[in-house]
Motif scaffolding. Structure first.
Motif, PDB file in Angstrom:
ATOM      1  N   ALA A 125      52.022  96.579  55.770  1.00 55.13           N
ATOM      2  CA  ALA A 125      50.569  96.719  55.878  1.00 55.13           C
ATOM      3  C   ALA A 125      49.917  96.638  54.505  1.00 55.13           C
ATOM      4  O   ALA A 125      48.857  96.020  54.345  1.00 55.13           O
ATOM      5  N   LYS A 126      50.532  97.220  53.494  1.00 57.99           N
ATOM      6  CA  LYS A 126      49.984  97.124  52.133  1.00 57.99           C
ATOM      7  C   LYS A 126      49.921  95.666  51.696  1.00 57.99           C
ATOM      8  O   LYS A 126      48.902  95.221  51.150  1.00 57.99           O
ATOM      9  N   ARG A 127      50.999  94.937  51.932  1.00 55.75           N
ATOM     10  CA  ARG A 127      51.018  93.511  51.538  1.00 55.75           C
ATOM     11  C   ARG A 127      49.955  92.721  52.307  1.00 55.75           C
ATOM     12  O   ARG A 127      49.267  91.875  51.731  1.00 55.75           O
ATOM     13  N   CYS A 128      49.815  92.999  53.595  1.00 56.90           N
ATOM     14  CA  CYS A 128      48.802  92.309  54.401  1.00 56.90           C
ATOM     15  C   CYS A 128      47.396  92.604  53.907  1.00 56.90           C
ATOM     16  O   CYS A 128      46.566  91.698  53.803  1.00 56.90           O
ATOM     17  N   LEU A 129      47.134  93.863  53.607  1.00 52.16           N
ATOM     18  CA  LEU A 129      45.800  94.224  53.125  1.00 52.16           C
ATOM     19  C   LEU A 129      45.451  93.489  51.836  1.00 52.16           C
ATOM     20  O   LEU A 129      44.345  92.980  51.682  1.00 52.16           O
ATOM     21  N   LEU A 130      46.394  93.430  50.925  1.00 59.49           N
ATOM     22  CA  LEU A 130      46.132  92.771  49.647  1.00 59.49           C
ATOM     23  C   LEU A 130      45.986  91.259  49.807  1.00 59.49           C
ATOM     24  O   LEU A 130      45.217  90.625  49.083  1.00 59.49           O
ATOM     25  N   ALA A 131      46.690  90.699  50.767  1.00 59.49           N
ATOM     26  CA  ALA A 131      46.639  89.241  50.964  1.00 59.49           C
ATOM     27  C   ALA A 131      45.477  88.798  51.855  1.00 59.49           C
ATOM     28  O   ALA A 131      44.835  87.780  51.585  1.00 59.49           O
ATOM     29  N   LYS A 132      45.186  89.574  52.915  1.00 61.69           N
ATOM     30  CA  LYS A 132      44.217  89.119  53.915  1.00 61.69           C
ATOM     31  C   LYS A 132      42.995  90.012  54.066  1.00 61.69           C
ATOM     32  O   LYS A 132      42.018  89.612  54.696  1.00 61.69           O
ATOM     33  N   GLY A 133      43.066  91.222  53.563  1.00 64.20           N
ATOM     34  CA  GLY A 133      41.970  92.155  53.775  1.00 64.20           C
ATOM     35  C   GLY A 133      42.137  92.905  55.081  1.00 64.20           C
ATOM     36  O   GLY A 133      43.078  92.672  55.844  1.00 64.20           O
ATOM     37  N   PHE A 134      41.208  93.801  55.336  1.00 66.02           N
ATOM     38  CA  PHE A 134      41.308  94.678  56.498  1.00 66.02           C
ATOM     39  C   PHE A 134      40.979  93.955  57.796  1.00 66.02           C
ATOM     40  O   PHE A 134      41.747  93.992  58.758  1.00 66.02           O
ATOM     41  N   LEU A 135      39.842  93.302  57.831  1.00 65.24           N
ATOM     42  CA  LEU A 135      39.379  92.724  59.093  1.00 65.24           C
ATOM     43  C   LEU A 135      40.190  91.512  59.548  1.00 65.24           C
ATOM     44  O   LEU A 135      40.282  91.243  60.737  1.00 65.24           O
ATOM     45  N   ARG A 136      40.781  90.786  58.613  1.00 65.30           N
ATOM     46  CA  ARG A 136      41.539  89.587  59.003  1.00 65.30           C
ATOM     47  C   ARG A 136      43.013  89.866  59.284  1.00 65.30           C
ATOM     48  O   ARG A 136      43.723  88.982  59.745  1.00 65.30           O
ATOM     49  N   THR A 137      43.483  91.074  59.009  1.00 64.01           N
ATOM     50  CA  THR A 137      44.876  91.413  59.289  1.00 64.01           C
ATOM     51  C   THR A 137      45.032  91.742  60.767  1.00 64.01           C
ATOM     52  O   THR A 137      44.323  92.599  61.297  1.00 64.01           O
ATOM     53  N   THR A 138      45.948  91.054  61.423  1.00 65.22           N
ATOM     54  CA  THR A 138      46.199  91.286  62.848  1.00 65.22           C
ATOM     55  C   THR A 138      47.484  92.086  63.039  1.00 65.22           C
ATOM     56  O   THR A 138      48.299  92.214  62.114  1.00 65.22           O
ATOM     57  N   ALA A 139      47.676  92.595  64.246  1.00 62.44           N
ATOM     58  CA  ALA A 139      48.922  93.296  64.564  1.00 62.44           C
ATOM     59  C   ALA A 139      50.109  92.346  64.408  1.00 62.44           C
ATOM     60  O   ALA A 139      51.178  92.749  63.942  1.00 62.44           O
ATOM     61  N   ARG A 140      49.928  91.095  64.773  1.00 62.59           N
ATOM     62  CA  ARG A 140      51.013  90.114  64.608  1.00 62.59           C
ATOM     63  C   ARG A 140      51.369  89.927  63.129  1.00 62.59           C
ATOM     64  O   ARG A 140      52.529  89.767  62.771  1.00 62.59           O
ATOM     65  N   ASP A 141      50.352  89.930  62.262  1.00 59.74           N
ATOM     66  CA  ASP A 141      50.613  89.838  60.821  1.00 59.74           C
ATOM     67  C   ASP A 141      51.477  91.005  60.367  1.00 59.74           C
ATOM     68  O   ASP A 141      52.416  90.834  59.582  1.00 59.74           O
ATOM     69  N   ALA A 151      59.166  94.803  61.801  1.00 60.50           N
ATOM     70  CA  ALA A 151      59.214  95.786  62.885  1.00 60.50           C
ATOM     71  C   ALA A 151      58.670  95.137  64.158  1.00 60.50           C
ATOM     72  O   ALA A 151      58.207  94.001  64.140  1.00 60.50           O
ATOM     73  N   ASN A 152      58.734  95.857  65.262  1.00 58.00           N
ATOM     74  CA  ASN A 152      58.189  95.296  66.503  1.00 58.00           C
ATOM     75  C   ASN A 152      56.797  95.862  66.775  1.00 58.00           C
ATOM     76  O   ASN A 152      56.385  96.857  66.194  1.00 58.00           O
ATOM     77  N   LEU A 153      56.083  95.201  67.656  1.00 62.02           N
ATOM     78  CA  LEU A 153      54.698  95.542  67.951  1.00 62.02           C
ATOM     79  C   LEU A 153      54.554  96.976  68.467  1.00 62.02           C
ATOM     80  O   LEU A 153      53.640  97.699  68.061  1.00 62.02           O
ATOM     81  N   ALA A 154      55.455  97.405  69.313  1.00 66.39           N
ATOM     82  CA  ALA A 154      55.365  98.751  69.890  1.00 66.39           C
ATOM     83  C   ALA A 154      55.504  99.833  68.822  1.00 66.39           C
ATOM     84  O   ALA A 154      54.954 100.927  68.971  1.00 66.39           O
ATOM     85  N   SER A 155      56.197  99.528  67.730  1.00 67.81           N
ATOM     86  CA  SER A 155      56.405 100.557  66.707  1.00 67.81           C
ATOM     87  C   SER A 155      55.108 100.896  65.962  1.00 67.81           C
ATOM     88  O   SER A 155      54.984 101.979  65.412  1.00 67.81           O
ATOM     89  N   ILE A 156      54.130  99.997  65.976  1.00 65.31           N
ATOM     90  CA  ILE A 156      52.831 100.318  65.351  1.00 65.31           C
ATOM     91  C   ILE A 156      52.203 101.496  66.088  1.00 65.31           C
ATOM     92  O   ILE A 156      51.809 102.485  65.484  1.00 65.31           O
ATOM     93  N   GLY A 157      52.111 101.392  67.398  1.00 67.17           N
ATOM     94  CA  GLY A 157      51.538 102.476  68.193  1.00 67.17           C
ATOM     95  C   GLY A 157      52.376 103.738  68.137  1.00 67.17           C
ATOM     96  O   GLY A 157      51.833 104.845  68.051  1.00 67.17           O
ATOM     97  N   TYR A 158      53.684 103.589  68.169  1.00 67.34           N
ATOM     98  CA  TYR A 158      54.570 104.740  68.165  1.00 67.34           C
ATOM     99  C   TYR A 158      54.436 105.542  66.872  1.00 67.34           C
ATOM    100  O   TYR A 158      54.333 106.773  66.893  1.00 67.34           O
TER     101      TYR A 158
END
Length: 197
Positions: free
Chosen positions: A11-27, A34-41
């Motif tokens: 998430a840190k790398r995504c924020l620095l590369a894409k910003g907050f609003l353009r970062t997706t769960a898939r990113d 990790a897998n998608l479910a682990s974000i919510g968990y």
């Protein structure tokens, strides 16, 4: 590292590369492995993960703001002095090139906060923590020992100065306020107050 730590690092790398609003769960999934479910968990939501990553980035940047620490861990100037005030701001300004992406991200969140009200609430709480984190740089009182009045007054003052200074340095470094000017301004304000102006 486990999934929680992998997600935070990604998430840190995504924020620095894409910003907050353009970062997706898939990113986040792609970047962390990790897998998608682990974000919510682990974090409850994508936005909560991104806020935690943002706060971690700010804390890491803040770790470089301390005044010149000696080899023995002692500072070069007395807590609460104009010299300490100058040292901290000079250190903050020196860190601008390395922390530029983090500050740009901060202002993205400030200006886009209305689009993500839940994020705004999380960031408001983080801002309160930031007030208590900056005060020890100036007075050497450990964060855990600060009283609420100090955090609510001195912390707000330093936080306001920090944010305003960053706006100037991001906008135009050639005309931005330096540590010398900031310190001299404070010295003049204090002298005026002492004279009862």
């Amino acid at each position: 590292m486990g999934h929680r730590e992998d997600l935070l690092a990604g998430a840190k790398r995504c924020l620095l590369a894409k910003g907050f609003l353009r970062t997706t769960a898939r990113d986040l999934v792609k970047e962390s492995g990790a897998n998608l479910a682990s974000i919510g968990y682990h974090y409850g939501s994508k936005d909560a993960l991104l806020v935690e990553a943002y706060v971690a980035l700010i804390q890491e940047a803040g770790d470089s703001y301390g005044p010149g620490w000696g080899a023995d861990g002692a500072t070069r100037s007395a807590p609460g002095s104009l010299e300490r005030f100058h040292e901290v701001w000079a250190s903050v300004i020196r860190s601008v090139p390395e922390s530029r992406a983090i500050w740009l991200l901060s202002f993205e969140l400030i200006f886009q906060g209305d689009r993500v009200p839940e994020v705004r609430k999380l960031l408001a709480r983080a801002q309160e923590e930031g007030r208590s984190g900056i005060v020890p740089l100036f007075n050497d009182v450990p964060e855990a020992d600060l009283d609420a009045a100090t955090v609510d007054t001195e912390g707000r003052l330093y936080q306001t100065l920090l944010q305003g200074l960053m706006v100037q340095w991001l906008f135009d470094p050639d005309t931005a306020t330096g540590a010398d000017q900031l310190t001299e301004g404070l010295r003049r304000v204090l002298a005026g107050a002492a004279q009862g102006r």
